[in-house]
Design an enzyme around this catalytic site. Sequence first.
Site, short mmCIF file in Angstrom:
data_model
loop_
_atom_site.label_atom_id
_atom_site.label_comp_id
_atom_site.label_asym_id
_atom_site.label_seq_id
_atom_site.Cartn_x
_atom_site.Cartn_y
_atom_site.Cartn_z
N VAL A 95 0.86 -1.19 0.00
CA VAL A 95 0.00 0.00 0.00
C VAL A 95 0.90 1.23 0.00
O VAL A 95 1.94 1.22 0.62
CB VAL A 95 -0.95 0.03 1.21
CG1 VAL A 95 -2.01 -1.04 1.09
CG2 VAL A 95 -0.20 -0.12 2.51
N CYS A 96 0.53 2.28 -0.73
CA CYS A 96 1.50 3.35 -0.94
C CYS A 96 0.85 4.64 -1.39
O CYS A 96 -0.32 4.67 -1.67
CB CYS A 96 2.47 3.00 -2.06
SG CYS A 96 2.70 1.30 -2.38
N THR A 97 1.67 5.66 -1.54
CA THR A 97 1.25 6.90 -2.19
C THR A 97 2.30 7.27 -3.24
O THR A 97 3.49 7.30 -2.94
CB THR A 97 1.15 8.05 -1.16
OG1 THR A 97 0.26 7.65 -0.11
CG2 THR A 97 0.63 9.31 -1.81
N ARG A 116 -5.47 8.58 2.40
CA ARG A 116 -4.23 9.33 2.26
C ARG A 116 -4.31 10.27 1.06
O ARG A 116 -3.46 11.11 0.85
CB ARG A 116 -3.05 8.35 2.09
CG ARG A 116 -2.62 7.67 3.37
CD ARG A 116 -1.81 6.42 3.12
NE ARG A 116 -2.67 5.30 2.72
CZ ARG A 116 -2.52 4.60 1.61
NH1 ARG A 116 -1.53 4.84 0.80
NH2 ARG A 116 -3.36 3.63 1.32
#
Length: 387
Positions: free
Chosen positions: A134-136, A325
Amino acid sequence: MAFLIFTFVLLFSFVDLHPLSREETKCNTDAYPPPLKDQISDVYINLDLKPEDRWKEISLNMKVELLALLHEIKNFTNFILNGKLFNYIDKDLPFIADTLPDPYGNEIKGIAKATGIPLGEIVLYNIFYEVFTVCTSIVAQTPGGKLFHARNLDFGLLLGWDVANNTWSLPEVLRPLIRNFYFQRSGKTAYVVTGFTGFVGAISGMKPGVLSLTMNERFNVDGGFVGILEWIIGFRGAKWTTFLARDVLESSISFEMAYNALSNKKILAPCYYILGGNSTGQGAVITRDRTRSIHPMRMEQTEAGWYVLQTNYDHWKAPLIIDDRRTPGKKCMNEMTQKKVGFNGLYNVLSTIPVLNKLTSYTVLMQVNTGKVESYRRYCNDPCFPW
Ligand SMILES: *[C@@H]1O[C@H](CO)[C@@H](O)[C@H](O)[C@H]1NC(C)=O
Ligand SMILES: *[C@@H]1O[C@H](CO)[C@@H](O)[C@H](O)[C@H]1NC(C)=O
Ligand SMILES: *[C@@H]1O[C@H](CO)[C@@H](O)[C@H](O)[C@H]1NC(C)=O
């Protein structure tokens, strides 16, 4: 997805979040430059060597850290099959290495051979990222049309919450393994991948002068597990998402060529590819299901027009409220303004909680025209969100 929400709720019930609210994001403005001790070092991978030999030196050097990671995974999977899970992994997973396309299968075999770690465990380690990342990711453009690409890598959701330390156990053991890998041919850099030693696919990478790309997981019922299962039982027409990303770094010679490959090749797990090119306007989010691209989004189609920002939710839908986010990320991009696009500005956005959270193991910053890559190990001290 129901399982995911259930687990989030479960975690909420014992993680103390009261000092924080997702509504009141305070954008960070002074995080850059980070301390030198957090800077990730460079390693050269020689593509002129046989695949088996490319990772030998680095994986030998990092053997202790690799073993610590595997030990951690064993510990928190101990409840599965009475602690026998790893017996099956050691016995039954090695064959997968034989089914992986060149050079990936042979690189993985080389790592197992060099370290003496069972092949099945290195295979497992290489599969993990298909399903738990999971990331941005952000591609942003300066007023003069220069593109910057930046991302936080958050890994290890749902795997081992350390109650005593209020941390996730996996990022703790992953951080020492991070390097910038400069893949070289005849002593010249072909592409750069920031990632974990022992893992041969690409999650964050750049081909200097041509393109930059990152991959974020996309939660979906028809998800990675289904694709991996199909691979195991013999349906092997699709590509592993992180191998496709490395294929693109290896062989795409333009933004459009990369865009087409990332949009059209069949893949094992749904995901988002965030792609940047080398000239004005070349930023895109490619939302993938296993067979095709849906709702592609180019930079000029966004509200701001000068950046794309992608987390783990489809851009045409609202993010999961307890894992948003995107809203804070966009708020901080807009507060930063286009004038401040650069390593400094983007690092600050990616240092804002909850864009930065307890799963974040690194931030990478890339500028394609100069070929410059900077990456840093990340920690998020309390008060901080667990994801
Ligand atoms: C294994 O995990 C348990 C919690 O599930 C923890 O108490 C223990 O310290 C861990 N052991 C090792 C050797 O890391
Ligand atoms: C908690 O963190 C400290 C420092 O990072 C570490 O030494 C210790 O082993 C951790 N405790 C557990 C239970 O993992
Ligand atoms: C961008 O990439 C294209 C295709 O590889 C190339 O022809 C062009 O010269 C590059 N432009 C810049 C500014 O590097």
